[in-house]
Write a protein that holds these residues in place. Sequence first.
Motif, PDB file in Angstrom:
ATOM      1  N   ARG A 185       1.058  -1.225   0.322  1.00  0.00           N
ATOM      2  CA  ARG A 185       0.023  -0.131   0.047  1.00  0.00           C
ATOM      3  C   ARG A 185       1.066   1.481   0.291  1.00  0.00           C
ATOM      4  O   ARG A 185       0.679   2.408  -1.057  1.00  0.00           O
ATOM      5  CB  ARG A 185      -0.806  -0.343   1.119  1.00  0.00           C
ATOM      6  CG  ARG A 185      -1.622   1.201   1.503  1.00  0.00           C
ATOM      7  CD  ARG A 185      -1.860   1.269   2.974  1.00  0.00           C
ATOM      8  NE  ARG A 185      -1.063   1.788   3.688  1.00  0.00           N
ATOM      9  CZ  ARG A 185      -1.104   1.915   5.079  1.00  0.00           C
ATOM     10  NH1 ARG A 185      -2.387   1.691   5.781  1.00  0.00           N
ATOM     11  NH2 ARG A 185       0.112   1.828   5.893  1.00  0.00           N
TER      12      ARG A 185
ATOM     13  N   ARG B  55      -1.899   6.965 -16.454  1.00  0.00           N
ATOM     14  CA  ARG B  55      -2.448   6.095 -14.714  1.00  0.00           C
ATOM     15  C   ARG B  55      -2.234   6.518 -13.598  1.00  0.00           C
ATOM     16  O   ARG B  55      -2.453   5.513 -12.949  1.00  0.00           O
ATOM     17  CB  ARG B  55      -1.008   5.164 -15.153  1.00  0.00           C
ATOM     18  CG  ARG B  55      -0.500   4.086 -17.078  1.00  0.00           C
ATOM     19  CD  ARG B  55       1.084   3.675 -16.507  1.00  0.00           C
ATOM     20  NE  ARG B  55       0.949   2.162 -14.977  1.00  0.00           N
ATOM     21  CZ  ARG B  55       2.307   2.063 -15.055  1.00  0.00           C
ATOM     22  NH1 ARG B  55       3.297   2.784 -15.585  1.00  0.00           N
ATOM     23  NH2 ARG B  55       2.468   1.829 -14.005  1.00  0.00           N
TER      24      ARG B  55
ATOM     25  N   PRO C 175      -4.540   7.415 -11.907  1.00  0.00           N
ATOM     26  CA  PRO C 175      -6.329   6.680 -11.107  1.00  0.00           C
ATOM     27  C   PRO C 175      -6.258   5.388 -11.090  1.00  0.00           C
ATOM     28  O   PRO C 175      -6.602   4.534 -10.175  1.00  0.00           O
ATOM     29  CB  PRO C 175      -7.667   6.664 -12.669  1.00  0.00           C
ATOM     30  CG  PRO C 175      -6.812   7.971 -13.440  1.00  0.00           C
ATOM     31  CD  PRO C 175      -5.479   7.797 -13.057  1.00  0.00           C
ATOM     32  N   THR C 176      -5.563   4.469 -12.254  1.00  0.00           N
ATOM     33  CA  THR C 176      -5.214   3.089 -11.338  1.00  0.00           C
ATOM     34  C   THR C 176      -4.282   2.985 -10.408  1.00  0.00           C
ATOM     35  O   THR C 176      -4.420   1.806  -9.957  1.00  0.00           O
ATOM     36  CB  THR C 176      -4.827   2.331 -13.359  1.00  0.00           C
ATOM     37  OG1 THR C 176      -5.461   3.065 -14.024  1.00  0.00           O
ATOM     38  CG2 THR C 176      -4.506   1.216 -12.414  1.00  0.00           C
TER      39      THR C 176
ATOM     40  N   ILE D 262      -4.069   5.202  -7.787  1.00  0.00           N
ATOM     41  CA  ILE D 262      -4.510   5.429  -6.488  1.00  0.00           C
ATOM     42  C   ILE D 262      -5.824   4.331  -6.336  1.00  0.00           C
ATOM     43  O   ILE D 262      -5.541   3.593  -5.479  1.00  0.00           O
ATOM     44  CB  ILE D 262      -6.009   7.021  -6.377  1.00  0.00           C
ATOM     45  CG1 ILE D 262      -4.617   7.659  -6.899  1.00  0.00           C
ATOM     46  CG2 ILE D 262      -6.784   7.300  -5.649  1.00  0.00           C
ATOM     47  CD1 ILE D 262      -4.973   9.164  -7.584  1.00  0.00           C
ATOM     48  N   ALA D 263      -6.118   3.449  -7.722  1.00  0.00           N
ATOM     49  CA  ALA D 263      -7.677   2.594  -6.801  1.00  0.00           C
ATOM     50  C   ALA D 263      -6.333   1.563  -5.779  1.00  0.00           C
ATOM     51  O   ALA D 263      -6.854   0.694  -5.409  1.00  0.00           O
ATOM     52  CB  ALA D 263      -8.087   2.210  -8.231  1.00  0.00           C
ATOM     53  N   GLU D 264      -5.444   1.073  -7.026  1.00  0.00           N
ATOM     54  CA  GLU D 264      -4.225   0.134  -6.442  1.00  0.00           C
ATOM     55  C   GLU D 264      -3.856   0.638  -4.990  1.00  0.00           C
ATOM     56  O   GLU D 264      -4.039  -0.533  -4.214  1.00  0.00           O
ATOM     57  CB  GLU D 264      -3.185   0.257  -7.901  1.00  0.00           C
ATOM     58  CG  GLU D 264      -2.001  -1.176  -6.584  1.00  0.00           C
ATOM     59  CD  GLU D 264      -1.258  -1.646  -8.068  1.00  0.00           C
ATOM     60  OE1 GLU D 264      -0.454  -1.807  -7.304  1.00  0.00           O
ATOM     61  OE2 GLU D 264      -1.290  -0.445  -8.446  1.00  0.00           O
TER      62      GLU D 264
ATOM     63  N   GLU E 109      -6.096   1.947  -2.513  1.00  0.00           N
ATOM     64  CA  GLU E 109      -7.232   2.039  -2.357  1.00  0.00           C
ATOM     65  C   GLU E 109      -7.286   0.752  -1.904  1.00  0.00           C
ATOM     66  O   GLU E 109      -7.822  -0.008  -0.768  1.00  0.00           O
ATOM     67  CB  GLU E 109      -8.079   2.712  -2.857  1.00  0.00           C
ATOM     68  CG  GLU E 109      -7.719   4.262  -2.690  1.00  0.00           C
ATOM     69  CD  GLU E 109      -8.943   5.063  -3.658  1.00  0.00           C
ATOM     70  OE1 GLU E 109      -9.821   4.424  -4.023  1.00  0.00           O
ATOM     71  OE2 GLU E 109      -9.254   6.083  -3.517  1.00  0.00           O
ATOM     72  N   GLN E 110      -6.660   0.327  -3.020  1.00  0.00           N
ATOM     73  CA  GLN E 110      -7.782  -1.936  -2.490  1.00  0.00           C
ATOM     74  C   GLN E 110      -6.653  -1.791  -1.928  1.00  0.00           C
ATOM     75  O   GLN E 110      -7.085  -2.749  -1.082  1.00  0.00           O
ATOM     76  CB  GLN E 110      -7.118  -2.602  -3.863  1.00  0.00           C
ATOM     77  CG  GLN E 110      -7.839  -3.682  -3.617  1.00  0.00           C
ATOM     78  CD  GLN E 110      -9.151  -4.139  -4.230  1.00  0.00           C
ATOM     79  OE1 GLN E 110      -9.741  -3.396  -4.049  1.00  0.00           O
ATOM     80  NE2 GLN E 110      -9.383  -5.435  -2.705  1.00  0.00           N
ATOM     81  N   ARG E 111      -4.864  -2.378  -2.157  1.00  0.00           N
ATOM     82  CA  ARG E 111      -4.481  -2.525  -1.341  1.00  0.00           C
ATOM     83  C   ARG E 111      -4.644  -1.968   0.682  1.00  0.00           C
ATOM     84  O   ARG E 111      -4.666  -2.875   1.255  1.00  0.00           O
ATOM     85  CB  ARG E 111      -2.186  -1.753  -1.119  1.00  0.00           C
ATOM     86  CG  ARG E 111      -2.039  -1.932  -2.219  1.00  0.00           C
ATOM     87  CD  ARG E 111      -1.947  -3.858  -2.621  1.00  0.00           C
ATOM     88  NE  ARG E 111      -1.143  -4.039  -3.877  1.00  0.00           N
ATOM     89  CZ  ARG E 111      -0.996  -5.367  -4.022  1.00  0.00           C
ATOM     90  NH1 ARG E 111      -1.330  -6.223  -3.051  1.00  0.00           N
ATOM     91  NH2 ARG E 111      -0.310  -5.442  -5.323  1.00  0.00           N
TER      92      ARG E 111
ATOM     93  N   ARG F  85      -7.774  -2.320   1.720  1.00  0.00           N
ATOM     94  CA  ARG F  85      -8.508  -2.346   1.754  1.00  0.00           C
ATOM     95  C   ARG F  85      -8.307  -3.691   2.413  1.00  0.00           C
ATOM     96  O   ARG F  85      -8.833  -4.759   2.895  1.00  0.00           O
ATOM     97  CB  ARG F  85      -9.597  -2.364   0.980  1.00  0.00           C
ATOM     98  CG  ARG F  85     -10.375  -1.398   0.456  1.00  0.00           C
ATOM     99  CD  ARG F  85     -11.952  -1.395   0.470  1.00  0.00           C
ATOM    100  NE  ARG F  85     -11.021  -1.459  -1.738  1.00  0.00           N
ATOM    101  CZ  ARG F  85     -11.129  -0.846  -2.366  1.00  0.00           C
ATOM    102  NH1 ARG F  85     -11.566   0.494  -2.218  1.00  0.00           N
ATOM    103  NH2 ARG F  85     -10.522  -0.817  -3.616  1.00  0.00           N
TER     104      ARG F  85
END
Length: 534
Positions: free
Chosen positions: A186, A205, A207-208, A210-212, A214-216, A218
């Motif tokens: 993360r 890249r 947004p991708t 940032i989404a990664e 955020e997923q990390r 979670r």
Amino acid sequence: MPTFDRLRLALAIALGALALGSALALAGVSAWLITRAWQMPLVLDLSIAVVAVRALGISRGVFGYCERLASHDTALRAAASARAEIYRRLAHGPADVTARLHSGDLLTRVGADVDTLADVAVRAAVPIGVAAVLGVAATAVIAMISPAAAAVLAVCLLVAGVLAPVLAARAARAQEVVARTQQSDRDIAAVTALEHAAELRVAGRLPTLIAEAEQRQRDWGSAIDRAAAPAAAATAVPALAIGASVIGAVVAGIGIAAHTAPTTLAVLMLLPLSAFEATAALPGAAVALTRGRIAGARLRELLPVEASESDVVVTTLAATPALAADLRAGYPGGPVGEHVALRLQPGARLAITGRSGAGKTALLMTLAGLLPPVDGAVTIDGNAATELTESQLRSAINYFAEDAHLFTTTVRDNLLVARGDRTDDELTDALTAVGLGDWLAGLPDGLGTVLIGGAAAVSAGQRRRLLLARVLLCPAPIVLLDEPTEHLDAADGQRILTALLDGSLLGAHRTVVVASHQLGIDITCPRLSIGDGG
């Protein structure tokens, strides 16, 4: 690694024992007072107990506050000294220790892992010490009333103080490694997004990434939750132990009721409830110890082993040493570059060309001693780079990284990183030489202007020129520059590249190696083309 001051730690444990000892005494005196008041004696017979209840209630809060001050002071001092020692050993140790780590992972280790180890004093050492003192004291008091009840209390205290923490530690250990991995991933994704937001946005890249991140986050939260669930179940064990000890006290009290005063029986019944207050923190202490061990292992991986004086070989290098290499370079676990052989005499110039990703940066970092060669060796004045001390290596070679850091401090301090004894006139001359003279003149406080946010306070081109000014100020005779004109316009970039390679900017006595994919045809110094193998 954090080293706790034993005297301060002992003081914190003593204060914690006094705080919970006050609670234990308060329970006993309160039990006696309630039972004695039921007997309706003269008020004067209760005055001492009433005053004692008030005094114990106040002392519990005072001693608890003092324990917090002492334990946190111990932990913060240990964390500060540990970070200073880590920075010192990293600064003087092999550079490849940190070069192989992403800045997000390095941040986690130097930040969160040191804090986790420092927390061991507050969350583990003090609670364990206090629980041991209070457990012995409570058992001894109960033994004076009923040895049988004391035996039951001792067994229940051991269950609450040993079995529950063991279960909590085992559950935490099973999940903490996974949680740490998720946290590191993360932080890597988050730091990458912060440091390269502009480039990633242009490439589409951001947004991708940032989404990664955020997923990390979670995933990390889920891992922590899984680690907490079994530990939460372990906290039920102390409650069961408390119930068992109270039942044991009741049974023992019934057996001695015929020849024991009611006030004494009340103390026997209520005292075990306070005795378990200290053991309630032990499952958390076991989890803190487990996490501390994992953090300690990660920090030991980070810290280089300091060589003893007998292991250090004193080597004398010339003021302008020669640089030679016969090697293949590459990042650990990554692709391996092609074979490279070069020999640079003092004052030599070399331009390394090749497309992005061809291995130019890996080659420069290997020449600088920041990465070990995949095979082969780098020599300086005929001495293998691996045989030189870190101080000798850094004094001989300066590596200009394209992503070098700008600190949130003054322009002056950002330049003095290269050499701390430079005067303001020398700093101004260096900035002027790289084209920042007008920029400096426009700053409100000149060299004393603080760059708020570090690199965020300047444009990409200004940052590149500031880093170039550091190179001019650095005294190392061998200079390795990775894309020194990136983010500069074509005309300025060619002018600076020409000045770097013809000796007018760095001086003819210094050896200069430049890696760039923007080298113009009018630059006539020797070139080394890196192919697709790196």
